[in-house]
Enzyme design. Structure first.
Site, PDB file in Angstrom:
ATOM      1  CG  PHE A 256      -1.969   0.987   1.307  1.00 56.81           C
ATOM      2  CD1 PHE A 256      -3.254   0.669   0.869  1.00 56.81           C
ATOM      3  CD2 PHE A 256      -1.733   2.267   1.814  1.00 56.81           C
ATOM      4  CE1 PHE A 256      -4.289   1.615   0.922  1.00 56.81           C
ATOM      5  CE2 PHE A 256      -2.769   3.214   1.875  1.00 56.81           C
ATOM      6  CZ  PHE A 256      -4.037   2.892   1.429  1.00 56.81           C
TER       7      PHE A 256
ATOM      8  CB  SER B  49      -4.053   7.780  -4.965  1.00 53.98           C
ATOM      9  OG  SER B  49      -2.929   7.303  -5.678  1.00 53.98           O
TER      10      SER B  49
ATOM     11  CB  SER C  90      -2.724  10.491  -7.823  1.00 56.85           C
ATOM     12  OG  SER C  90      -1.457  10.053  -8.328  1.00 56.85           O
TER      13      SER C  90
ATOM     14  CB  THR D  35       0.281   2.136 -11.041  1.00 62.14           C
ATOM     15  OG1 THR D  35       0.884   3.399 -10.724  1.00 62.14           O
ATOM     16  CG2 THR D  35      -0.306   1.517  -9.783  1.00 62.14           C
TER      17      THR D  35
ATOM     18  CD  GLU E 116      -1.599  -3.046 -11.479  1.00 59.84           C
ATOM     19  OE1 GLU E 116      -2.569  -3.470 -10.855  1.00 59.84           O
ATOM     20  OE2 GLU E 116      -1.667  -2.672 -12.674  1.00 59.84           O
TER      21      GLU E 116
ATOM     22  CG  LEU F 271       6.378  -9.562 -10.559  1.00 59.83           C
ATOM     23  CD1 LEU F 271       7.069  -8.944 -11.769  1.00 59.83           C
ATOM     24  CD2 LEU F 271       6.494 -11.083 -10.612  1.00 59.83           C
TER      25      LEU F 271
ATOM     26  CE1 TYR G  68      -6.462  10.971 -16.405  1.00 63.19           C
ATOM     27  CE2 TYR G  68      -8.575  12.082 -16.407  1.00 63.19           C
ATOM     28  CZ  TYR G  68      -7.571  11.425 -15.729  1.00 63.19           C
ATOM     29  OH  TYR G  68      -7.664  11.217 -14.379  1.00 63.19           O
TER      30      TYR G  68
END
Lengths: 586, 586
Positions: A168, A172, A237, A249, A300, A303, A506
């Site tokens: 964590f 976000s 973010s 990410t 993410e 791994l 976007y």
């Protein structure tokens, strides 16, 4: 959220610090507090900081017209944490003891608030689930290791216990990378990197910094800025996301045209896996087989746990300027961005909004200022005389940094291209405003959600020749989806992040909540937009990642065999599926 | 190689075509010829094209002084192919039949020449082995599929037969990625992509081209150039290496400062694995988990056969100029390159040679021209007056492309930096010469090898602050290695490929052959240089890849856990180890 609460700080209050609400959070914590601050458990940003529409006179009529929601109706009462059906922690005492040994007594928490804060990210789905009390599974324990040795001990303890580990960062995520699987039978450990937030080293000669993964954007830039450096990575973010999260990410910041995506500016990594640490070197380029660094970027948590990275840093720029431009159409704006990307000009950021997003920008202007006044003046007459449709105006920003000569030369090149595509230079005003307000959108999302409008974002990237047909296809599919679920909907878009061969589009969409099961409608709309991306040749996400939210489109994007390869990699490195199972490939 | 052979074409003969010797090769082929041309089985380049030192009066005394080898002694007689102990093909008839079905009757070859050509690359080790008749294992059959469907059929046939597949591009590898393991008991199939050499599509709006993997550099640039485009990728092997080979080895070209490394400019890939095809999309950037595209780049055949790629292409530049510069020391040159990389100037290439390499450049000048005359003139006096040590001069090139204004502005920025580091501008002459001669070095290597000198190259990359200590450490370790094996040795270096955080250092070394087992001495020297790279914080290779040659340093470079991850990936995708086993991770 309570509009009347006296302690509410407006978004643009001077000196607003995101760090003032620790006492309140600690008090609610129940089990002592971690020393690490988090966003509101129910929405974006810190407790006590929120958006308010009342000094933006054009916003209420705009939202009412476009989405059918009246912002003047009072927001729903704040959620009551105590009414949430938080499942009990299932962490066995033996695991807790091992984690306390690993991270230190005060850094292992099982309180309800800690576990809820670490259950979800901040996607609309996450917020809707919380509001619906949909908490089938939370982490059983949250642990805050203070250094890499502690991370290793935690990871090994989790591996030995047959438990599950979910790293964590800032929390976000809007791709569903954080929540445990609803049917997870094993104990779930959330590993919060928040205590590992230091710039460890700046190699000034190499323009590289070694940084711990848990640092938040503003803290990182403060530490670098104090030495005269910047990383230049500013995703939307930024204020509430971490270096480790960016890397995990494959994040991209608004200034990627100059500074690069996170995949470009991350030069080396340390990643803890059960029983071992993958450590690459801060080399600028290498031919060492498939790049292990690139394999870990975007992983993410599948791994392992990213503990630190070497990242590129730059001297704070001598000059910085963001200029605003208008185009008569989105087509013209896209074409100009494409030409700028291939020109001799170096830019920091390139951005152009479609007519809908431009109209939204105008509508969020304050009484006293904002971009909307630009078209209230004589400019209107000029543009009309030129034959512009004022409802089709597209607002664009291009950013420049560097020595005075270079900035001037680059602006001249860009100006020529803008003119060739029928655009005009508006000047510095809108750019300055953009720079100040660029992190505020998620607060608006929460604010309108409280008032009955569902809003979310989807991003893609595609080649230049694909962008326009993709844009049209997405618009069309979104409108069909709105009609299918019987809502008044709105979709708007901007291009950002230009590359040699293409760019990011976007999309932001919003619609009226019409039922007590808004996720049903959301799935239809969000699904239609994502499906349109992959159908039109775009990727499922430019920088929001896969998680669980976008996982269903992965095979269509990178091919079934590509998806299979990822699954094979994860299974090979983590045969028991203990590291963030379910993310990317389920 | 026979100096007296009347058909020998000198390297710089006008109109020299690399494609004129097909008839000769076909005649030697024995089994009909594949229609695909290869380099000499025993050295670099096409049969009949070779280097000659006799119009370069300074070279013979230079090599005699530095390496103790007299180029005026006649070269050893050309090797006789018929005396090579070529093992018989072990391909079972069933496999051959399946391959013929897959690729077509005329495209499956088992002749000795075909198999020898596909056994080795062109490293010094490869050439020494051939000269020693060291051919423990060759591929058993060479197959030339004509399209991706044929590749799929070949790959499946190999998988079904329990055989081994080694993809073959131009055969220019110097990292030992091509030879079968000496103890390989399974049938070995070399898959030559040479027939798949077309530019399939140019998306002019997106500046992307879809290209088959088997195309050689000059052929690719011819096809693109005919439409007004260039890929701009010019590694030293350019004339004899393929797009697929570049991608499989994470190649980098001399112009990477502008055009990027192959990992940057490859936007999408198609890769055939047993039973499936991995196909990614030509998107400019994406957040789809660990990048499968990046995983395939550098995979050296371990993850399948690259059949085509989308690559970035650029319009042929309006202006192109390579300027020469002199620095009083390598330290000054490196510092200037570092500052240029962070400046407002855009460059195409940045390169600076150390004093040894500069002296070598001067020694290869022709009677009539070359860079050496630059310091024979009045310049010498000027430099001496400035206090320069003429033996320490370091030659540098910086390339510029773009509109006239941009080229001028960029040159001005660079000039200022050069002066700040005590350097001077020499002008266009040396740069033009560099541009013409940049692909000739491997011919010189063969020429001096025939005359008793062993020469090879090793490349690395490191952060800016690591480069100089690394350089000194390599020099020192190489000198110790020369002493250890009792040879007169020479090592020289240049920086090329500048990045924000560091650069590539490229070393060339040579020494006298003193025994009948030159590989023993070679291992000591090459090993010392590679070990110095990783000991000093550099990578084992910037763009030559791992193969078998550099595999022993992989764990030290990317950490034991990083190497383990690669092994786990390969084993997961290819559990029987049928795809180029032994490369990267054995």
């Amino acid at each position: 959220m309570d509009d009347a609460a006296p302690q509410t700080t407006p978004l643009d209050a001077p000196g607003r610090s995101p760090r003032t609400d620790q006492a309140a959070q600690d008090a609610r914590e129940g089990d002592g507090g971690s020393g690490v601050q988090h966003m509101k458990w129910w929405g974006w940003g810190r407790e006590g900081v929120s958006f308010d529409h009342r000094d933006k006179p054009k916003l209420q009529p705009f939202v009412l017209e476009k989405v059918g929601v009246d912002l003047d109706t009072p927001g729903r009462p704040a959620l009551d944490f105590d009414e949430l059906p938080v499942p009990d922690s299932r962490a066995p005492e033996e695991l807790l003891a091992a984690l306390r040994t690993a991270a230190g007594d005060g850094h292992v928490h099982t309180g309800a608030m800690e576990r809820v804060v670490h259950t979800y990210g901040k996607s609309l789905r996450d917020l809707l689930r919380l509001r619906a009390g949909d908490l089938p599974r939370t982490p059983d324990v949250v642990v805050y290791p203070g250094d890499e040795d502690a991370v290793r001990a935690v990871v090994d303890a989790v591996a030995d216990a047959g438990a599950v580990l979910i790293p964590f960062g800032g929390g976000s995520s809007i791709s569903g990378s954080l929540h445990p699987r609803a049917d997870e039978q094993r104990p779930v450990v959330s590993l919060d990197l928040g205590r590992m937030n230091r710039v460890l080293e700046v190699d000034e000669h190499s323009r590289l910094a070694r940084v711990q993964a848990g640092v938040l954007g503003p803290d990182l830039e403060d530490q670098l800025g104090a030495r005269g450096w910047t990383m230049g990575h500013v995703p939307d973010s930024f204020t509430h996301s971490t270096l480790g999260g960016w890397i995990a990410t494959r994040s991209s910041g608004a200034q990627s045209d100059k500074y690069g995506d996170i995949a470009d500016l991350t030069r080396a990594l340390r990643v803890v896996q059960p029983g071992r640490v993958v450590a690459t070197r801060p080399v600028p380029s290498e031919a060492t087989g498939p790049s292990v660094r690139d394999m870990l970027i975007g992983s993410e948590g599948r791994l392992g746990v990213i503990t630190e990275a070497w990242v590129q840093v730059h001297r704070l720029p001598e000059n910085r300027q963001i200029l605003g431009y208008f185009y008569p159409s989105f087509e013209a704006g896209l074409a100009a961005m494409r030409d700028i990307a291939a020109s001799d000009a170096s830019t920091v950021l390139t951005r152009v909004s479609d007519a809908n997003e431009t109209a939204f920008s105008f509508a969020t202007g304050k009484r006293s200022r904002g971009v909307s006044h630009l078209v209230s003046s004589g400019l209107k007459t000029v543009l009309k005389r030129r034959g512009w449709d004022l409802d089709a105006i597209c607002l664009s920003f291009v950013g420049f940094e560097g020595g005075a000569d270079a900035v001037k030369a680059n602006q001249a090149v860009v100006k020529k291209i803008v003119k060739a595509h029928g655009g005009i230079v508006v000047g510095k005003g809108p750019g300055t405003l953009y720079d100040q307000k660029k992190f505020d959108t998620p607060y608006i999302r929460d604010y309108i959600l409280d008032r009955g409008a569902l809003a979310d974002v989807s991003d893609t990237a595609a080649s230049w020749s694909t962008l326009l047909p993709l844009y049209r296809h997405v618009r069309e599919q979104a409108d069909r989806a709105f009609a299918r679920v019987g809502v008044q909907g709105w979709i708007m878009c901007h291009l950002s992040h230009s590359y040699h061969g293409g760019a990011c589009l976007y999309f932001t969409f919003a619609f009226q909540q019409v039922s007590e099961t808004p996720l049903v409608e959301y799935d239809v709309v969000k699904g239609a937009i994502q499906q349109a991306f992959v159908d039109a040749g775009g990727t499922l996400s430019h920088h929001h990642a896969v998680g669980t939210e976008h996982a269903q489109w992965l095979a269509e994007d990178i091919s079934p065999a590509g998806r299979a390869m990822l699954g094979e990699l994860f299974a090979a490195v983590d045969p028991q599926g203990q590291m963030n199972p379910g993310a990317i490939v389920d």
